[in-house]
Scaffold this active site. Sequence first.
Site, PDB file in Angstrom:
ATOM      1  N   TYR A 147      34.793 -91.061  21.938  1.00 24.56           N
ATOM      2  CA  TYR A 147      33.895 -91.654  20.929  1.00 24.56           C
ATOM      3  C   TYR A 147      34.682 -92.619  20.050  1.00 24.56           C
ATOM      4  CZ  TYR A 147      30.499 -91.920  17.104  1.00 24.56           C
ATOM      5  OH  TYR A 147      29.614 -92.370  16.147  1.00 24.56           O
TER       6      TYR A 147
ATOM      7  N   SER B 148      31.956 -96.848  13.668  1.00 24.97           N
ATOM      8  CA  SER B 148      32.154 -95.555  12.995  1.00 24.97           C
ATOM      9  C   SER B 148      33.503 -95.556  12.282  1.00 24.97           C
ATOM     10  CB  SER B 148      32.130 -94.448  14.052  1.00 24.97           C
ATOM     11  OG  SER B 148      32.667 -93.264  13.519  1.00 24.97           O
TER      12      SER B 148
HETATM   13  N1  LIG Z   1      25.410 -90.057  11.930  1.00 23.87           N
HETATM   14  C1  LIG Z   1      26.664 -90.340  11.607  1.00 23.87           C
HETATM   15  O1  LIG Z   1      27.343 -89.578  10.898  1.00 23.87           O
HETATM   16  C2  LIG Z   1      27.288 -91.613  12.110  1.00 23.87           C
HETATM   17  C3  LIG Z   1      28.546 -91.939  11.599  1.00 23.87           C
HETATM   18  C4  LIG Z   1      29.148 -93.086  12.058  1.00 23.87           C
HETATM   19  C5  LIG Z   1      28.518 -93.895  12.968  1.00 23.87           C
HETATM   20  N2  LIG Z   1      27.304 -93.548  13.466  1.00 23.87           N
HETATM   21  C6  LIG Z   1      26.683 -94.436  14.447  1.00 23.87           C
HETATM   22  O2  LIG Z   1      25.439 -94.858  13.937  1.00 23.87           O
HETATM   23  C7  LIG Z   1      24.522 -95.115  15.012  1.00 23.87           C
HETATM   24  C8  LIG Z   1      23.255 -94.324  14.791  1.00 23.87           C
HETATM   25  O3  LIG Z   1      23.620 -92.955  14.715  1.00 23.87           O
HETATM   26  P1  LIG Z   1      22.595 -91.809  14.358  1.00 23.87           P
HETATM   27  O4  LIG Z   1      23.392 -90.780  13.654  1.00 23.87           O
HETATM   28  O5  LIG Z   1      21.378 -92.340  13.736  1.00 23.87           O
HETATM   29  O6  LIG Z   1      22.324 -91.303  15.840  1.00 23.87           O
HETATM   30  P2  LIG Z   1      21.200 -90.330  16.418  1.00 23.87           P
HETATM   31  O7  LIG Z   1      20.692 -89.489  15.339  1.00 23.87           O
HETATM   32  O8  LIG Z   1      21.752 -89.629  17.608  1.00 23.87           O
HETATM   33  O9  LIG Z   1      20.121 -91.351  16.915  1.00 23.87           O
HETATM   34  C9  LIG Z   1      20.418 -92.082  18.021  1.00 23.87           C
HETATM   35  C10 LIG Z   1      19.190 -92.886  18.369  1.00 23.87           C
HETATM   36  O10 LIG Z   1      19.554 -93.602  19.491  1.00 23.87           O
HETATM   37  C11 LIG Z   1      18.579 -93.369  20.474  1.00 23.87           C
HETATM   38  N3  LIG Z   1      19.271 -93.219  21.724  1.00 23.87           N
HETATM   39  C12 LIG Z   1      20.227 -92.319  22.004  1.00 23.87           C
HETATM   40  N4  LIG Z   1      20.618 -92.471  23.255  1.00 23.87           N
HETATM   41  C13 LIG Z   1      19.883 -93.499  23.755  1.00 23.87           C
HETATM   42  C14 LIG Z   1      19.836 -94.116  24.988  1.00 23.87           C
HETATM   43  N5  LIG Z   1      20.598 -93.713  25.999  1.00 23.87           N
HETATM   44  N6  LIG Z   1      18.985 -95.136  25.164  1.00 23.87           N
HETATM   45  C15 LIG Z   1      18.176 -95.554  24.188  1.00 23.87           C
HETATM   46  N7  LIG Z   1      18.176 -95.001  22.968  1.00 23.87           N
HETATM   47  C16 LIG Z   1      19.019 -93.967  22.770  1.00 23.87           C
HETATM   48  C17 LIG Z   1      17.880 -92.099  20.168  1.00 23.87           C
HETATM   49  O11 LIG Z   1      16.551 -92.208  20.621  1.00 23.87           O
HETATM   50  P3  LIG Z   1      15.879 -90.979  21.370  1.00 23.87           P
HETATM   51  O12 LIG Z   1      15.752 -89.925  20.336  1.00 23.87           O
HETATM   52  O13 LIG Z   1      14.606 -91.521  21.841  1.00 23.87           O
HETATM   53  O14 LIG Z   1      16.790 -90.581  22.476  1.00 23.87           O
HETATM   54  C18 LIG Z   1      17.975 -92.052  18.682  1.00 23.87           C
HETATM   55  O15 LIG Z   1      16.823 -92.639  18.150  1.00 23.87           O
HETATM   56  C19 LIG Z   1      25.267 -94.711  16.281  1.00 23.87           C
HETATM   57  O16 LIG Z   1      25.820 -95.843  16.865  1.00 23.87           O
HETATM   58  C20 LIG Z   1      26.372 -93.792  15.770  1.00 23.87           C
HETATM   59  O17 LIG Z   1      27.477 -93.779  16.638  1.00 23.87           O
HETATM   60  C21 LIG Z   1      26.662 -92.415  13.050  1.00 23.87           C
END
Ligand SMILES: NC(=O)c1ccc[n+]([C@@H]2O[C@H](COP(=O)([O-])OP(=O)(O)OC[C@H]3O[C@@H](n4cnc5c(N)ncnc54)[C@H](OP(=O)(O)O)[C@@H]3O)[C@@H](O)[C@H]2O)c1
Length: 267
Positions: free
Chosen positions: A155, A142
């Site tokens: 985080y 991130s």
């Molecule tokens: N969105 C942003 O602005 C942003 C910015 C920087 C970095 N990131 C990083 O990008 C990555 C993806 O983020 P995102 O925004 O797509 O996240 P998200 O919307 O919260 O999606 C997370 C995914 O991970 C799965 N997940 C969560 N907890 C889990 C667990 N304990 N075991 C197995 N699967 C799990 C969830 O599946 P379920 O729904 O089945 O629980 C969901 O499909 C993450 O590493 C995040 O830190 C995101």
Amino acid sequence: MDAAISSVTDKAVRMLLKTVLLAVTARQGLNVVLISRTPEKLQAIAAEIEWTIGSSVKIIQADFTKDDIYEYIKEKLKDLEIGILVNNVGMLPNLLPRHFLNTPDDIQSLIHCNITSVVKMTQLILKHMESRRKGLILNISSGVALFPWPLYSTYSASKAFVCTFSKALQAEYKEKGIIIQVLTPYAVSTPMTKYLNTNMITKTADEFVKESLNYVTIGDETCGCLAHEILASILSVIPSWAFYSSVFQKMLLTRYMDYLKQNANIR
Ligand SMILES: NC(=O)c1ccc[n+]([C@@H]2O[C@H](COP(=O)([O-])OP(=O)(O)OC[C@H]3O[C@@H](n4cnc5c(N)ncnc54)[C@H](OP(=O)(O)O)[C@@H]3O)[C@@H](O)[C@H]2O)c1
């Protein structure tokens, strides 16, 4: 050859689809393994991929907040030749800025999900990549990992681990033909960010993934899109005395909090 993805969101799916398409173009027959928590979501996405691309999809249900899942995952991956690993899973304990003592205290889950998952999945798969002398590992960190972010301390620190680990590993394994890249995006509109309204900085998952995949082979660390690279450059020139001042923290707690409340789907 197969690809393994830890966790699947809209963003991961698009990343996955594009990755698969790229790989299929380069080499026929790449199949996909999705590892995540909710079986219904996994099945729906697997069906979408199979229907769209024709790749065969294996799903593995696992909760990355636990640390006893890796023998099970190893067993499930046993006969597969994983060529691409995307460590996407991650959790953000607080979307709104909060002091450490006011954040959910399930620290162990955060550490397992954001840190242990990356190390253990890499450990499972890298050794096979090493023996084949090729492979691609994408680790999703991130922008808040690039320097310590007050009010997102756990985080930010967990994602800094992902950056350090990835870059050190890339130095170790580059000569062996393996690409390890860490992505450090800022805002992407996903369930994690409560579908924050998009703008020049907050990208749709689709936009972000499309752009970030252009940078896969150019460097061991990237924000994944130009807008986030520019934001990172601007933030990096703010002197740390200003960034870490109580005035800045107050701004995060007031103006940024208001911005999030107005632009994200927060009840
Ligand atoms: N969105 C942003 O602005 C942003 C910015 C920087 C970095 N990131 C990083 O990008 C990555 C993806 O983020 P995102 O925004 O797509 O996240 P998200 O919307 O919260 O999606 C997370 C995914 O991970 C799965 N997940 C969560 N907890 C889990 C667990 N304990 N075991 C197995 N699967 C799990 C969830 O599946 P379920 O729904 O089945 O629980 C969901 O499909 C993450 O590493 C995040 O830190 C995101």
